[in-house]
Design a protein around this motif. Structure first.
Motif, PDB file in Angstrom:
ATOM      1  N   PRO A   1       0.796  -1.229   0.000  1.00 44.06           N
ATOM      2  CA  PRO A   1       0.000   0.000   0.000  1.00 44.06           C
ATOM      3  C   PRO A   1       0.829   1.281   0.000  1.00 44.06           C
ATOM      4  CG  PRO A   1      -0.762  -1.542   1.698  1.00 44.06           C
ATOM      5  CD  PRO A   1       0.508  -2.102   1.142  1.00 44.06           C
ATOM      6  N   SER A   2       0.336   2.285  -0.679  1.00 46.36           N
ATOM      7  CA  SER A   2       0.940   3.626  -0.617  1.00 46.36           C
ATOM      8  C   SER A   2       1.054   4.029   0.852  1.00 46.36           C
ATOM      9  CB  SER A   2       0.041   4.653  -1.310  1.00 46.36           C
ATOM     10  OG  SER A   2      -0.192   4.293  -2.647  1.00 46.36           O
ATOM     11  N   GLY A   3       2.127   4.726   1.178  1.00 42.16           N
ATOM     12  CA  GLY A   3       2.291   5.203   2.539  1.00 42.16           C
ATOM     13  C   GLY A   3       3.047   4.241   3.443  1.00 42.16           C
ATOM     14  N   THR A   4       3.278   3.021   2.949  1.00 40.25           N
ATOM     15  CA  THR A   4       4.041   2.068   3.762  1.00 40.25           C
ATOM     16  C   THR A   4       5.480   2.590   3.941  1.00 40.25           C
ATOM     17  OG1 THR A   4       2.743   0.258   2.828  1.00 40.25           O
ATOM     18  CG2 THR A   4       4.850  -0.324   3.891  1.00 40.25           C
ATOM     19  N   HIS A   5       5.973   2.526   5.185  1.00 38.52           N
ATOM     20  CA  HIS A   5       7.360   2.946   5.417  1.00 38.52           C
ATOM     21  C   HIS A   5       8.304   1.813   5.069  1.00 38.52           C
ATOM     22  CE1 HIS A   5       6.328   6.765   7.092  1.00 38.52           C
ATOM     23  NE2 HIS A   5       5.417   6.181   7.868  1.00 38.52           N
ATOM     24  N   VAL A   6       9.246   2.108   4.207  1.00 42.67           N
ATOM     25  CA  VAL A   6      10.233   1.100   3.786  1.00 42.67           C
ATOM     26  C   VAL A   6      11.620   1.723   4.004  1.00 42.67           C
ATOM     27  CG1 VAL A   6       8.723  -0.149   2.212  1.00 42.67           C
ATOM     28  CG2 VAL A   6       9.913   1.867   1.386  1.00 42.67           C
ATOM     29  N   PHE A   7      12.248   1.284   5.112  1.00 44.56           N
ATOM     30  CA  PHE A   7      13.502   1.905   5.549  1.00 44.56           C
ATOM     31  C   PHE A   7      13.318   3.431   5.619  1.00 44.56           C
ATOM     32  CE2 PHE A   7      15.591  -2.062   3.643  1.00 44.56           C
ATOM     33  CZ  PHE A   7      15.608  -2.703   4.867  1.00 44.56           C
ATOM     34  N   ASP A   8      14.186   4.172   4.937  1.00 43.58           N
ATOM     35  CA  ASP A   8      14.126   5.645   5.039  1.00 43.58           C
ATOM     36  C   ASP A   8      13.070   6.235   4.087  1.00 43.58           C
ATOM     37  OD1 ASP A   8      15.253   8.017   6.206  1.00 43.58           O
ATOM     38  OD2 ASP A   8      16.255   8.440   4.294  1.00 43.58           O
TER      39      ASP A   8
ATOM     40  N   ARG B   1      29.589   6.424   8.686  1.00 39.87           N
ATOM     41  CA  ARG B   1      28.650   5.297   8.579  1.00 39.87           C
ATOM     42  C   ARG B   1      27.249   5.857   8.351  1.00 39.87           C
ATOM     43  NH1 ARG B   1      29.363   1.244  13.172  1.00 39.87           N
ATOM     44  NH2 ARG B   1      28.696   3.024  14.409  1.00 39.87           N
ATOM     45  N   ILE B   2      26.555   5.293   7.359  1.00 36.34           N
ATOM     46  CA  ILE B   2      25.174   5.689   7.088  1.00 36.34           C
ATOM     47  C   ILE B   2      24.277   5.041   8.143  1.00 36.34           C
ATOM     48  CG2 ILE B   2      23.300   5.339   5.399  1.00 36.34           C
ATOM     49  CD1 ILE B   2      25.280   7.574   4.702  1.00 36.34           C
ATOM     50  N   THR B   3      23.343   5.827   8.659  1.00 34.98           N
ATOM     51  CA  THR B   3      22.529   5.352   9.780  1.00 34.98           C
ATOM     52  C   THR B   3      21.251   4.646   9.345  1.00 34.98           C
ATOM     53  OG1 THR B   3      21.392   7.473   9.905  1.00 34.98           O
ATOM     54  CG2 THR B   3      23.350   7.205  11.274  1.00 34.98           C
ATOM     55  N   VAL B   4      20.946   4.657   8.031  1.00 35.60           N
ATOM     56  CA  VAL B   4      19.740   3.966   7.564  1.00 35.60           C
ATOM     57  C   VAL B   4      20.148   2.841   6.617  1.00 35.60           C
ATOM     58  CG1 VAL B   4      18.327   6.058   7.754  1.00 35.60           C
ATOM     59  CG2 VAL B   4      19.458   5.517   5.568  1.00 35.60           C
ATOM     60  N   LEU B   5      19.228   1.910   6.380  1.00 34.97           N
ATOM     61  CA  LEU B   5      19.486   0.852   5.410  1.00 34.97           C
ATOM     62  C   LEU B   5      19.047   1.328   4.033  1.00 34.97           C
ATOM     63  CD1 LEU B   5      18.487  -2.269   7.500  1.00 34.97           C
ATOM     64  CD2 LEU B   5      20.763  -1.726   6.629  1.00 34.97           C
ATOM     65  N   CYS B   6      19.711   0.862   3.004  1.00 35.29           N
ATOM     66  CA  CYS B   6      19.555   1.351   1.623  1.00 35.29           C
ATOM     67  C   CYS B   6      19.978   2.827   1.564  1.00 35.29           C
ATOM     68  CB  CYS B   6      18.126   1.189   1.099  1.00 35.29           C
ATOM     69  SG  CYS B   6      17.675  -0.543   0.821  1.00 35.29           S
ATOM     70  N   GLU B   7      19.938   3.390   0.364  1.00 34.50           N
ATOM     71  CA  GLU B   7      20.276   4.814   0.243  1.00 34.50           C
ATOM     72  C   GLU B   7      19.267   5.633   1.040  1.00 34.50           C
ATOM     73  OE1 GLU B   7      20.256   5.500  -3.978  1.00 34.50           O
ATOM     74  OE2 GLU B   7      22.405   5.177  -4.139  1.00 34.50           O
ATOM     75  N   PRO B   8      19.720   6.661   1.750  1.00 29.22           N
ATOM     76  CA  PRO B   8      18.763   7.545   2.409  1.00 29.22           C
ATOM     77  C   PRO B   8      17.945   8.306   1.350  1.00 29.22           C
ATOM     78  CG  PRO B   8      21.028   8.316   2.753  1.00 29.22           C
ATOM     79  CD  PRO B   8      21.126   7.037   1.985  1.00 29.22           C
ATOM     80  N   GLN B   9      16.703   8.666   1.701  1.00 25.60           N
ATOM     81  CA  GLN B   9      15.929   9.462   0.740  1.00 25.60           C
ATOM     82  C   GLN B   9      16.309  10.921   0.902  1.00 25.60           C
ATOM     83  OE1 GLN B   9      11.635   9.461   0.765  1.00 25.60           O
ATOM     84  NE2 GLN B   9      11.560  10.376  -1.264  1.00 25.60           N
TER      85      GLN B   9
END
Lengths: 430, 430, 430
Positions: A50-57, B356-364
């Motif tokens: 769904p739109s709005g789902t948080h996926v990592f950052d 060190r990057i604090t999030v997983l994957c590239e940060p947005q």
């Protein structure tokens, strides 16, 4: 290994079927693409997030649906018509109904002065905008006056759609393939990736035996890989032995390779070995040239062994991200070359034993009919390959490493491994 | 970074003040030099170590004082007059008052046949001798007859003198600079070393914040470093993160680098990185070309991470160890270049976090205003540098290593690190 | 190091004595060869291993004795007469007494079309065959008609014979030399190996002191090394520090080196170091070019540190395995060059201490008379070598490694090590 042009033509036909669909990050174009791919390669399962789902950052964006888009010029002619070429509209354009002077319209137009006949590919996923793309030649011909803008689109809560197929093998260890389904009508980048991945999937599904399990995903780029990783990272880190990002794999010009961040994983070793032997002039990029989902798969803390195997790399050919990246650029032989390279790489991983000789000193091969009994000045070439393989089969090197040391394509060793194993002087030391 | 010629001129003026002083291993010339340096850079403390002190395998020599020295030739003219050029007397000459034939005088004379206008620099620290140095042209003109020799010197119990400044930082970890104050009137080797080190000290002392502590020493060469090590080795081994021997750093011809014995210490990495970016043609020597205090700092069992950063290296320029190494060879721009290189190197060490990057994957980054929201064919260069930095910020590589991998000068990364740290997606993984 | 041509001539005389003997894998020719070698180098012990003995994956073959062999041509002339050249008979030919047409004889004849004057060397150890070898020119001249074949040989239970000498040293650690005695009348491959190994043995036996024990074996190739390994492997793996396969070491054309499988053992390092310094153009082969007993010594699970030092390598010179490999190809200077190279290599291993300086910082050498007390612009070359040796004598590197780092032949360091050890500033850090 098949070199049947018929296979290339079947792939090209699938590419032609998928080409006109108006894909974007999300929405009906992705779903239609996935349903056609599933028709070809049935193990695909469709997932909706769904739109709005948080996926990592990140956050899954709203779903975009577009029905119609065009401009009416001062003479009443319809231009930049989405129904004629879906590249005419900036991806994720918000709906708009307006009348603008040419001067006010200009900031919403995108064209390429150095490629005046090409429609560029432009998107605006993470800021609300609207815009049209057109050949620079057409843009210069626009006359002053009032323009009617019509974009009938919806940007609303919905979902991100992706496809996934898991082909179980004798081991839970996995080989991973990822390709993307978010590009509108462009052929090398990226219908070629979906087509070759689906056909590789068909070949894998038909194998009588798989040592590894294979996981194939068809996702929107960037947000799709981030979404997939956010739901599957632990199992991917535990099981993935090698992975490939499949993109730009359908033209005829060259072979290209872009390493994983670590650069020396099994995926890298297999890809480099195979490409070196099928095309010594293949282009070897560095991770600094990355630009696709390996950005996520190889990010700090993710660090999966994912390399990229391509024909002409994104960003490195003139038609890239324009309407010129079409089905004349991608050819049956281009697709077939990409398919065959990938298949040799996956076979190299499937058959990558860690051979070990079971006797001390060289085995006596003549008593097993595997060695000439008459001394000769010239060492038979195939005997030489067998003896070299034996010399390095100490249980500490895998077959790809040995093939590199003895300077032979790994596929020339499979039969020798089988023969030596059959007579009991070789075993897998894994 | 300052490139102000005014700074170069201030350094050159200090060099001119120090140049005429009759320095040697020990004695009043060293003390006068150190007092002037302390006037410029007040944190210097003066240490005296008595003659006869055992320092590892060596013994601090007697102190040498020289008041007057000359020869009266057969025509009654005063030649080789120490008051005109202090290179005329062999360093550590014992007192002598004698009348000699030219033939008997010759073994006490030193000149350079291939540089007939230069007075050579000669010393005899560890065996009692006396002698005079003169241009070879003058030597050839000496006429037969009786020569009156006059050396009014004292070689007696006294002490070895050195200066030391410790600039405390947030950490006890130290960066070390060593230069020497034992050479009489020669400019590149070695007034340049003392001058640049003192000005670097002034810059360090004025910094609002120091992560490392800095230890700067002004010593006589060889016996001085051995003496200093014999008194400070445990704390140096415990705390020193990087060190530099500062010598021959004032001429305008090139940049030179000589590694520590191990060759891959932080000092080496920082120096090589900076020099490569400020002058791709810098001269890279091997440790086999060593010849200064790195002989002691990098000796077996000492093994400190000390590299040498130079302009024209000792032994490698024609004026070396002669009266031609003067204040026309050493220039304001030469000193400034050496100062700036050293400062960039020390900054690289001060700011060498382990990001060190604090999030997983590239940060947005687009939601933080750090990334363009419109897709474009051309990747903006500064965005590219930021994304490359992020891709390698896994907490296992320091900033200098990442700068090497992504092929950018480390100083172009400081601002990006600050920005990413400020928005919370980067931290120091040290 | 001796360069006495007299020594080369003595080796050549021994080669001439051994040359005509009809050697094979087993039988009286091997025994006669070993008895002559034992006369020259008395520590040799003769071993007999019965036919049929299982040695790893192999079996010791029957013993072959040949008394007479020839063909009578249609005109009654005796051709291919074994008594004139023992290469005329295929090694291990079974006895035969027959009358054949030329057509039926042809499959039993061996010749070299591209070397029409040479008799090739052919064997059939592991399948019962008979055959004759002859110059291709003679073969073409054979006329149709009946040929009488006569081979008076015995292939019967007996034994495999080899020689072994163990020269004890101060340590049980061993250096190993292996050469082979199974080739009939050919000089470089392989009388040269036996001759040089025996003379090296004489030199080793006469040394006043040996740090290592030395084990020298004279064996038939392949089955001999497999047999020897099957009886001695545990002690060889425990004690062997370095080993060399001595073959093709008597001609004058070049020096060659073939590494052990691991490639970086002490044997490899010593051999490469010495060869680089005595002949910068020496030929460096890879383990892929192996073809002698290193195939067994370096096999998986055996993995002994055995490298090969040669003059013209087997398989790489035109006379190889033909009657042209004779005593004009192998010369006194060729044998002497091989002997001297091998002796320098063994000395490098014998004297390979792991030097460590006993004081901190550089030792004060001037007070011990080892360093000039007058400073000079030019650094004396021998002083430079001594100071470089000292700089790397940290107890972690052996003398060969240091010689490589400081780019000097290791033999120029022995005297300096002795001098520094004598004055107490250096010790062996092993």
């Amino acid at each position: 290994l098949t070199d049947s042009l018929a296979l290339g033509q079947r792939m090209h036909a699938l590419a032609a079927e998928l080409y006109p669909i108006a894909r974007s990050l999300t929405g009906p174009g992705v779903r239609k693409t996935l349903s056609i791919l599933k028709r070809e390669f049935s193990p695909i399962t469709i997932h909706e997030v769904p739109s709005g789902t948080h996926v990592f950052d990140w956050t899954v964006p709203p779903e975009w649906t577009i029905r119609e888009a065009y401009i009416i010029d001062p003479k009443g002619r319809r231009i930049c018509d989405f129904s004629l070429n879906n590249l005419h509209v900036v991806g994720y354009s918000v709906p708009v109904q307006a009348r603008l002077s040419l001067e006010d319209l200009q900031p919403h137009l995108y064209s390429l002065p150095d490629q005046p006949d090409a429609i560029p590919y432009v998107t605006s996923y993470y800021e609300e905008r609207w815009g049209f793309c057109l050949p620079h030649r057409d843009r210069l011909a626009l006359e002053p006056g009032n323009y009617i803008i019509h974009i009938d689109s919806t940007l609303a809560h919905g979902s991100l759609t992706y496809g996934e197929a898991l082909l179980p093998g004798e081991s839970l260890d996995e080989v991973f393939l990822s390709t993307y389904v978010c590009h509108p009508s462009m052929a090398n980048n990226e219908i070629s990736g979906s087509v070759v991945t689906a056909f590789i999937g068909k070949w894998l599904a038909a194998l009588p035996r798989r040592r590894h399990s294979f996981r194939l995903i068809f996702i929107p780029e960037t947000i799709g890989s981030i979404t997939y990783l956010s739901r599957n990272l632990p199992i991917m880190k535990e099981r993935m032995q090698a992975g490939f990002n499949i993109t730009c794999i359908g033209d005829d010009r060259c072979y290209s390779y872009l390493p994983s961040r670590r650069g020396n994983t099994l995926a890298d070793r297999a890809a480099k070995h195979v490409l070196r032997h099928i095309d010594p002039n293949f282009r070897q990029y560095s991770f600094l040239h990355r630009g696709s989902d390996e950005r996520q798969y190889c990010a700090p803390g993710i660090d999966l062994p994912v390399a990229s195997v391509m024909r002409s790399k994104y960003g490195e050919y003139p038609e890239y991200h324009t309407s010129k990246d079409d089905l004349t650029l991608v050819t049956p032989t281009g697709l077939l070359g990409g398919y065959n390279a990938l298949r040799l790489i996956l076979e190299a991983i499937e058959r990558n034993v860690c051979p070990r000789i079971t006797v001390l000193c060289e085995p006596q091969l003549s008593k097993r009919g595997l060695y000439p009994t008459l001394s000769k000045n010239e060492y038979d070439r195939s005997i030489k390959t067998m003896m070299d393989l034996i010399a390095y089969s100490d249980g500490t090197k895998d077959l790809i490493q040995i093939a590199e040391i003895i300077e032979k394509p790994v596929w020339t060793l499979y039969e020798i491994v089988s023969r030596l194993t059959a007579v009991g002087v070789m075993e897998d030391g894994h």
